[in-house]
Design a protein around this motif. Sequence first.
Motif, PDB file in Angstrom:
ATOM      1  N   MET A  11       0.841  -1.201   0.000  1.00 35.42           N
ATOM      2  CA  MET A  11       0.000   0.000   0.000  1.00 35.42           C
ATOM      3  C   MET A  11       0.865   1.236   0.000  1.00 35.42           C
ATOM      4  O   MET A  11       1.978   1.211   0.552  1.00 35.42           O
ATOM      5  CB  MET A  11      -0.879   0.024   1.260  1.00 35.42           C
ATOM      6  CG  MET A  11      -1.950  -1.033   1.293  1.00 35.42           C
ATOM      7  SD  MET A  11      -2.645  -1.192   2.952  1.00 35.42           S
ATOM      8  CE  MET A  11      -1.288  -1.923   3.817  1.00 35.42           C
ATOM      9  N   GLY A  33       4.458   0.730   1.975  1.00 37.27           N
ATOM     10  CA  GLY A  33       4.368  -0.308   2.993  1.00 37.27           C
ATOM     11  C   GLY A  33       3.763  -1.558   2.405  1.00 37.27           C
ATOM     12  O   GLY A  33       3.260  -1.561   1.275  1.00 37.27           O
ATOM     13  N   GLY A  34       3.783  -2.595   3.201  1.00 35.68           N
ATOM     14  CA  GLY A  34       3.323  -3.902   2.740  1.00 35.68           C
ATOM     15  C   GLY A  34       4.329  -4.892   3.285  1.00 35.68           C
ATOM     16  O   GLY A  34       5.505  -4.868   2.884  1.00 35.68           O
ATOM     17  N   ALA A  35       3.860  -5.726   4.223  1.00 35.77           N
ATOM     18  CA  ALA A  35       4.803  -6.556   4.963  1.00 35.77           C
ATOM     19  C   ALA A  35       5.679  -7.411   4.035  1.00 35.77           C
ATOM     20  O   ALA A  35       6.895  -7.504   4.226  1.00 35.77           O
ATOM     21  CB  ALA A  35       4.027  -7.449   5.921  1.00 35.77           C
ATOM     22  N   ARG A  97       3.583   0.586  17.345  1.00 27.45           N
ATOM     23  CA  ARG A  97       2.304   0.027  16.901  1.00 27.45           C
ATOM     24  C   ARG A  97       1.618  -0.777  18.007  1.00 27.45           C
ATOM     25  O   ARG A  97       0.403  -0.962  17.983  1.00 27.45           O
ATOM     26  CB  ARG A  97       2.493  -0.822  15.657  1.00 27.45           C
ATOM     27  CG  ARG A  97       2.968  -2.212  15.933  1.00 27.45           C
ATOM     28  CD  ARG A  97       3.078  -3.087  14.712  1.00 27.45           C
ATOM     29  NE  ARG A  97       2.074  -2.853  13.711  1.00 27.45           N
ATOM     30  CZ  ARG A  97       2.267  -3.006  12.398  1.00 27.45           C
ATOM     31  NH1 ARG A  97       3.438  -3.344  11.954  1.00 27.45           N
ATOM     32  NH2 ARG A  97       1.316  -2.822  11.542  1.00 27.45           N
ATOM     33  N   ILE A 137      -1.344 -11.548   6.920  1.00 25.85           N
ATOM     34  CA  ILE A 137      -2.150 -10.405   6.476  1.00 25.85           C
ATOM     35  C   ILE A 137      -2.995 -10.813   5.269  1.00 25.85           C
ATOM     36  O   ILE A 137      -4.187 -10.519   5.192  1.00 25.85           O
ATOM     37  CB  ILE A 137      -1.237  -9.202   6.120  1.00 25.85           C
ATOM     38  CG1 ILE A 137      -0.555  -8.671   7.381  1.00 25.85           C
ATOM     39  CG2 ILE A 137      -2.043  -8.098   5.430  1.00 25.85           C
ATOM     40  CD1 ILE A 137       0.534  -7.645   7.121  1.00 25.85           C
ATOM     41  N   ARG A 169      -3.139  -8.992  12.385  1.00 29.60           N
ATOM     42  CA  ARG A 169      -3.617  -7.605  12.324  1.00 29.60           C
ATOM     43  C   ARG A 169      -5.094  -7.620  12.692  1.00 29.60           C
ATOM     44  O   ARG A 169      -5.963  -7.779  11.816  1.00 29.60           O
ATOM     45  CB  ARG A 169      -3.450  -7.029  10.911  1.00 29.60           C
ATOM     46  CG  ARG A 169      -2.028  -7.000  10.384  1.00 29.60           C
ATOM     47  CD  ARG A 169      -1.230  -5.827  10.961  1.00 29.60           C
ATOM     48  NE  ARG A 169       0.087  -5.760  10.367  1.00 29.60           N
ATOM     49  CZ  ARG A 169       1.180  -6.372  10.827  1.00 29.60           C
ATOM     50  NH1 ARG A 169       1.099  -7.126  11.912  1.00 29.60           N
ATOM     51  NH2 ARG A 169       2.347  -6.235  10.233  1.00 29.60           N
ATOM     52  N   LEU A 172      -7.946  -6.059  10.688  1.00 26.78           N
ATOM     53  CA  LEU A 172      -8.263  -6.512   9.335  1.00 26.78           C
ATOM     54  C   LEU A 172      -9.238  -7.680   9.314  1.00 26.78           C
ATOM     55  O   LEU A 172      -9.791  -8.009   8.276  1.00 26.78           O
ATOM     56  CB  LEU A 172      -6.985  -6.977   8.634  1.00 26.78           C
ATOM     57  CG  LEU A 172      -6.122  -5.935   7.953  1.00 26.78           C
ATOM     58  CD1 LEU A 172      -4.959  -6.621   7.267  1.00 26.78           C
ATOM     59  CD2 LEU A 172      -6.946  -5.155   6.948  1.00 26.78           C
ATOM     60  N   THR A 281       7.021  -0.074  13.116  1.00 32.16           N
ATOM     61  CA  THR A 281       6.421  -0.670  11.912  1.00 32.16           C
ATOM     62  C   THR A 281       7.511  -1.066  10.918  1.00 32.16           C
ATOM     63  O   THR A 281       8.392  -0.266  10.611  1.00 32.16           O
ATOM     64  CB  THR A 281       5.449   0.320  11.245  1.00 32.16           C
ATOM     65  OG1 THR A 281       4.640   0.880  12.256  1.00 32.16           O
ATOM     66  CG2 THR A 281       4.578  -0.373  10.215  1.00 32.16           C
ATOM     67  N   ASP A 285       9.347  -7.237   9.591  1.00 33.37           N
ATOM     68  CA  ASP A 285       9.685  -7.607   8.204  1.00 33.37           C
ATOM     69  C   ASP A 285      11.209  -7.606   8.019  1.00 33.37           C
ATOM     70  O   ASP A 285      11.763  -8.502   7.378  1.00 33.37           O
ATOM     71  CB  ASP A 285       9.050  -6.620   7.215  1.00 33.37           C
ATOM     72  CG  ASP A 285       7.568  -6.440   7.468  1.00 33.37           C
ATOM     73  OD1 ASP A 285       6.929  -7.405   7.911  1.00 33.37           O
ATOM     74  OD2 ASP A 285       7.062  -5.323   7.250  1.00 33.37           O
ATOM     75  N   ASP A 321       8.766   2.127   6.933  1.00 32.13           N
ATOM     76  CA  ASP A 321       8.862   0.667   7.050  1.00 32.13           C
ATOM     77  C   ASP A 321      10.236   0.136   6.665  1.00 32.13           C
ATOM     78  O   ASP A 321      10.578  -0.994   7.004  1.00 32.13           O
ATOM     79  CB  ASP A 321       7.864   0.003   6.074  1.00 32.13           C
ATOM     80  CG  ASP A 321       6.446  -0.006   6.594  1.00 32.13           C
ATOM     81  OD1 ASP A 321       6.130   0.828   7.460  1.00 32.13           O
ATOM     82  OD2 ASP A 321       5.662  -0.847   6.133  1.00 32.13           O
TER      83      ASP A 321
END
Length: 340
Positions: A11, A33-35, A97, A137, A169, A172, A281, A285, A321
């Motif tokens: 995202m 971002g985006g794991a 977070r 996720i 998460r 979600l 955050t 990862d 991130d």
Amino acid sequence: VVDVVALGESMVTFLPSRPGRLADVPAFHRSIGGAESNVACALAAAGHTTRWVSRVGADGFGDHLVEAIGAYGVDVSYVRRDPARPTGVYFRTAGDRAGDTHEVAYYRAGSAASAMSPAGVDLDAVRAGRVLHLSGITAALSPGCLDLLRELTAPRPGRPLISFDVNHRPGLWGEAYGPEVLLDLARGADIVFVGEDEAEEAWGITGGPAAVRRALPEPEVLVVKQGGSGAVAFLRPAAGDRAAGAARAGADGTPQSPGCETTPRPAATAPALKVDVVATTGAGDAFAAGFLSATLRGLPLTARLRHGHLAAAATLTAPGDLAAPPPRPLADRLAALDDP
Ligand code: KDG
């Protein structure tokens, strides 16, 4: 063969210009971002060949993600563009977070990535690496995404090593399925990353890393992260042929952690580095990327944990991130030092 393929939603991320409630932040700074793509970017920055498989909208934010992730050297040629669905975006507040005041606002329902499914992605391209990195996720995004994860974590001859970061998460998860699904998916993976606090939050497991291992004895390698204090790794004793690579890569005489006894013993532990945290955050990862990098290089298990911590430390001290990992020669020297 690509070293690592990562599949998941990314995202455009909006980082706050100052601390405080989301309602009070006057401006946001665009980032990514985006794991799973975070893992791919960190591994590419550490010198590995990586591919990110996903879907984004045929819009400017989709262009930005593909260009920014591609600029890390990640192969983005299997990212599909969806003319009918948008690229997901999210906004967040500053700080930890895990803190009570941390806020995340996702705008990703119905996104292009949520339309992933076993029929909608090129499964050969997804399975083309030595390692396939996935996260929980994706399971929360849609029934099609959950089916895709089930397909990819199912036993299959010659499949890549499956790396799975639980990434629970709560915000979600809808009504349709719950954290039990994450436990099932983790059971099908070879290398699993989970936070001790996350295991408690998602599955109600208390009693520390050994209790997590007892609940999750199947993965060849289970890494339980303990936030700022460190991480422990468990190995399954009887390594099968394929997954043996995951365990044996560290054939340094590391004791195997017996899986069947009442109290499983860790095969390796490593304390985290003490850093001044800017934002947490992305740290998980980065940890996964450091650990996987060291795994691919056949380093001992303790060194793999240390490489995880070193990569995480870089991200912990940056607002976004992603952060450049420490150069490999330096990281190798630091990982070889004795614990204090
Ligand atoms: O691990 C970092 C991710 O949480 C962040 O980039 C956003 O992928 C994200 C998510 O779904 O929370």
